[in-house]
Design a protein around this motif. Structure first.
Motif, mmCIF file in Angstrom:
data_model
loop_
_atom_site.group_PDB
_atom_site.id
_atom_site.type_symbol
_atom_site.label_atom_id
_atom_site.label_comp_id
_atom_site.label_asym_id
_atom_site.label_seq_id
_atom_site.Cartn_x
_atom_site.Cartn_y
_atom_site.Cartn_z
ATOM 1 N N VAL A 38 38.625 30.308 32.903
ATOM 2 C CA VAL A 38 37.762 30.835 33.966
ATOM 3 C C VAL A 38 38.599 31.437 35.094
ATOM 4 C CG1 VAL A 38 35.803 29.299 33.549
ATOM 5 C CG2 VAL A 38 37.665 28.536 35.033
ATOM 6 N N PRO A 39 37.998 32.358 35.847
ATOM 7 C CA PRO A 39 38.722 32.946 36.979
ATOM 8 C C PRO A 39 38.793 31.997 38.164
ATOM 9 C CG PRO A 39 36.545 33.924 36.774
ATOM 10 C CD PRO A 39 36.687 32.982 35.633
ATOM 11 N N VAL A 40 39.831 32.179 38.957
ATOM 12 C CA VAL A 40 40.016 31.423 40.204
ATOM 13 C C VAL A 40 39.893 32.404 41.360
ATOM 14 C CG1 VAL A 40 41.588 30.007 41.580
ATOM 15 C CG2 VAL A 40 41.570 29.798 39.076
ATOM 16 N N ALA A 41 39.049 32.074 42.331
ATOM 17 C CA ALA A 41 38.874 32.913 43.508
ATOM 18 C C ALA A 41 39.136 32.098 44.769
ATOM 19 C CB ALA A 41 37.462 33.503 43.544
ATOM 20 N N GLU A 42 39.366 32.799 45.872
ATOM 21 C CA GLU A 42 39.654 32.125 47.129
ATOM 22 C C GLU A 42 38.362 31.611 47.761
ATOM 23 O OE1 GLU A 42 42.004 30.654 50.231
ATOM 24 O OE2 GLU A 42 42.544 31.424 48.254
ATOM 25 N N TRP A 62 19.706 26.749 32.134
ATOM 26 C CA TRP A 62 20.077 27.697 31.078
ATOM 27 C C TRP A 62 20.441 29.063 31.642
ATOM 28 C CZ3 TRP A 62 17.578 32.248 29.286
ATOM 29 C CH2 TRP A 62 18.163 32.804 28.148
ATOM 30 N N TRP A 63 19.544 29.646 32.436
ATOM 31 C CA TRP A 63 19.769 31.010 32.876
ATOM 32 C C TRP A 63 20.984 31.128 33.791
ATOM 33 C CZ3 TRP A 63 18.413 35.570 31.212
ATOM 34 C CH2 TRP A 63 18.625 36.684 32.019
ATOM 35 N N THR A 64 21.124 30.217 34.770
ATOM 36 C CA THR A 64 22.278 30.315 35.668
ATOM 37 C C THR A 64 23.584 30.110 34.906
ATOM 38 O OG1 THR A 64 22.265 27.954 36.274
ATOM 39 C CG2 THR A 64 20.923 29.451 37.613
ATOM 40 N N ASN A 65 23.589 29.228 33.911
ATOM 41 C CA ASN A 65 24.785 29.037 33.098
ATOM 42 C C ASN A 65 25.123 30.303 32.315
ATOM 43 O OD1 ASN A 65 25.429 26.416 33.835
ATOM 44 N ND2 ASN A 65 24.161 25.492 32.253
ATOM 45 N N GLN A 105 28.844 34.620 31.551
ATOM 46 C CA GLN A 105 29.086 36.009 31.185
ATOM 47 C C GLN A 105 29.864 36.730 32.281
ATOM 48 O OE1 GLN A 105 25.260 37.735 30.229
ATOM 49 N NE2 GLN A 105 25.225 36.843 28.184
ATOM 50 N N GLY A 106 29.475 36.508 33.534
ATOM 51 C CA GLY A 106 30.184 37.144 34.642
ATOM 52 C C GLY A 106 31.626 36.668 34.746
ATOM 53 N N ALA A 107 31.846 35.355 34.556
ATOM 54 C CA ALA A 107 33.204 34.810 34.619
ATOM 55 C C ALA A 107 34.061 35.370 33.494
ATOM 56 C CB ALA A 107 33.159 33.291 34.556
ATOM 57 N N ALA A 108 33.496 35.489 32.304
ATOM 58 C CA ALA A 108 34.249 36.039 31.168
ATOM 59 C C ALA A 108 34.629 37.494 31.425
ATOM 60 C CB ALA A 108 33.419 35.923 29.892
ATOM 61 N N ARG A 109 33.718 38.267 32.020
ATOM 62 C CA ARG A 109 34.040 39.657 32.349
ATOM 63 C C ARG A 109 35.183 39.730 33.362
ATOM 64 N NH1 ARG A 109 28.314 40.267 32.219
ATOM 65 N NH2 ARG A 109 28.214 39.997 34.489
ATOM 66 N N GLU A 110 35.164 38.812 34.342
ATOM 67 C CA GLU A 110 36.215 38.815 35.352
ATOM 68 C C GLU A 110 37.564 38.448 34.752
ATOM 69 O OE1 GLU A 110 37.738 39.465 39.155
ATOM 70 O OE2 GLU A 110 35.791 39.951 38.267
ATOM 71 N N VAL A 111 37.571 37.507 33.814
ATOM 72 C CA VAL A 111 38.821 37.145 33.136
ATOM 73 C C VAL A 111 39.379 38.354 32.391
ATOM 74 C CG1 VAL A 111 39.762 35.818 31.207
ATOM 75 C CG2 VAL A 111 38.374 34.672 32.936
ATOM 76 N N ARG A 112 38.522 39.075 31.668
ATOM 77 C CA ARG A 112 38.983 40.262 30.927
ATOM 78 C C ARG A 112 39.492 41.337 31.885
ATOM 79 N NH1 ARG A 112 34.300 38.952 27.844
ATOM 80 N NH2 ARG A 112 33.061 40.545 28.928
ATOM 81 N N GLY A 150 27.322 28.012 35.269
ATOM 82 C CA GLY A 150 28.526 28.071 34.441
ATOM 83 C C GLY A 150 29.188 26.742 34.194
ATOM 84 N N GLU A 151 28.967 25.786 35.083
ATOM 85 C CA GLU A 151 29.497 24.413 35.017
ATOM 86 C C GLU A 151 30.895 24.324 34.385
ATOM 87 O OE1 GLU A 151 26.677 22.972 31.247
ATOM 88 O OE2 GLU A 151 25.995 22.653 33.325
ATOM 89 N N PRO A 152 31.897 25.039 34.939
ATOM 90 C CA PRO A 152 33.228 25.015 34.333
ATOM 91 C C PRO A 152 33.892 23.643 34.314
ATOM 92 C CG PRO A 152 33.284 26.020 36.507
ATOM 93 C CD PRO A 152 31.845 25.875 36.138
ATOM 94 N N PHE A 153 33.546 22.783 35.268
ATOM 95 C CA PHE A 153 34.186 21.467 35.337
ATOM 96 C C PHE A 153 33.292 20.348 34.803
ATOM 97 C CE2 PHE A 153 37.500 22.307 38.922
ATOM 98 C CZ PHE A 153 38.197 23.108 38.038
ATOM 99 N N ARG A 154 32.349 20.676 33.956
ATOM 100 C CA ARG A 154 31.429 19.653 33.471
ATOM 101 C C ARG A 154 32.154 18.529 32.736
ATOM 102 N NH1 ARG A 154 25.714 20.262 30.150
ATOM 103 N NH2 ARG A 154 25.262 18.027 30.128
#
Length: 263
Positions: free
Chosen positions: A130-134, A45-48, A53-60, A172-176
């Motif tokens: 979601v954001p994409v990073a190198e 729960w907590w890591t997700n 939240q962090g990924a959403a901030r990065e997208v914005r 965040g499990e973006p690819f679940r």
């Protein structure tokens, strides 16, 4: 006269000792159980929560930066060290899967900024953005809830294979749920200068974790050779762990570039 009951103190001490041992053991088991429960809550729960939240901030942040910049060149796209795909410079500038659309010019840039994302991945069917990073390191990329770009593979829109990895569970499990994608579902990759749309074409439900063939310029499994491609093209590869909650195997989704829209 009745008999006087004689109480053996050694017996009392043994019973008291057993009670203390049982009580202490019970406390240890309860404590261990609570700690394990807290660890599960943290992971599931907590890591997700934190990663999403962090990924959403990065997208914005990326959207604001791009809107303020008004498009332009892709100076923020990391350079790739991949060998050129066989079709580059030999197959002309027309993408076979996009009719007569012109293929975008190959994107080059200075050394990548490893500390930030540079693109946004959108999967409409999964309501995912979601954001994409190198890179595909856990601490710097995947555990942030980002999708990671495999170093050495191509960049969005280029001939070859734009290959990505993401967590299936926790952080965040973006690819679940990428196993729910079906043929012709769309996947979009937005950068500072353009939006690239790929159509899901093939799915490899399970392969070995060491199957590097799935991210080659012409992706084709080296473990299950019947899965993949034999012709050059502009491909997208999504990889994640399978089955859920394990990292034993890899699930692979492939797509082909179908359009490019400048910002």
């Amino acid at each position: 006269m009745g008999r006087v009951r004689v109480v053996q103190h050694s017996g009392l001490r043994r019973r008291a000792l057993r009670r203390r041992v049982l009580w202490g053991g019970g406390e240890v088991f309860v404590t261990v159980g609570v700690v394990l429960l807290l660890l599960v809550v943290h992971q599931m729960w907590w890591t997700n929560r934190e990663a999403r939240q962090g990924a959403a901030r990065e997208v914005r942040a990326l959207e604001r930066a791009w809107d303020g910049a008004g498009g332009g060149s892709l100076a923020d796209v990391p350079a790739t060290t991949a060998e050129p795909a066989p079709s580059r410079g030999a197959g002309g500038s027309t993408d076979p899967s996009a009719g007569t659309r012109r293929r975008p010019a190959a994107e080059t840039s200075p050394e990548p900024d490893w500390s930030r994302a540079y693109a946004i991945l959108t999967v409409p069917r999964l309501h995912l953005r979601v954001p994409v990073a190198e890179g595909v390191g856990k601490t710097g990329v995947l555990n942030k809830g980002y999708v990671g770009h495999y170093p050495g593979t191509q960049q969005p829109g280029q001939a070859g294979n734009f290959a990505l990895a993401g967590h299936r569970n926790t952080h965040g499990e973006p690819f679940r749920y990428i196993n729910r994608l079906v043929r012709e579902d769309t996947v979009q990759v937005e950068t500072r200068s353009a939006t690239y749309t790929y159509a899901v074409d093939r799915i490899l439900s399970q392969t070995a974790a060491h199957d590097g063939g799935v991210i080659r310029p012409i992706p084709r499994s080296t473990v299950k050779p019947g899965h993949g491609y034999t012709e050059p093209g502009s491909y997208l590869t999504l990889t994640t762990c399978t089955p859920e909650y394990t990292s034993k195997y890899r699930l692979v989704v492939w797509g082909k570039l179908v359009s490019m829209r400048p910002r």
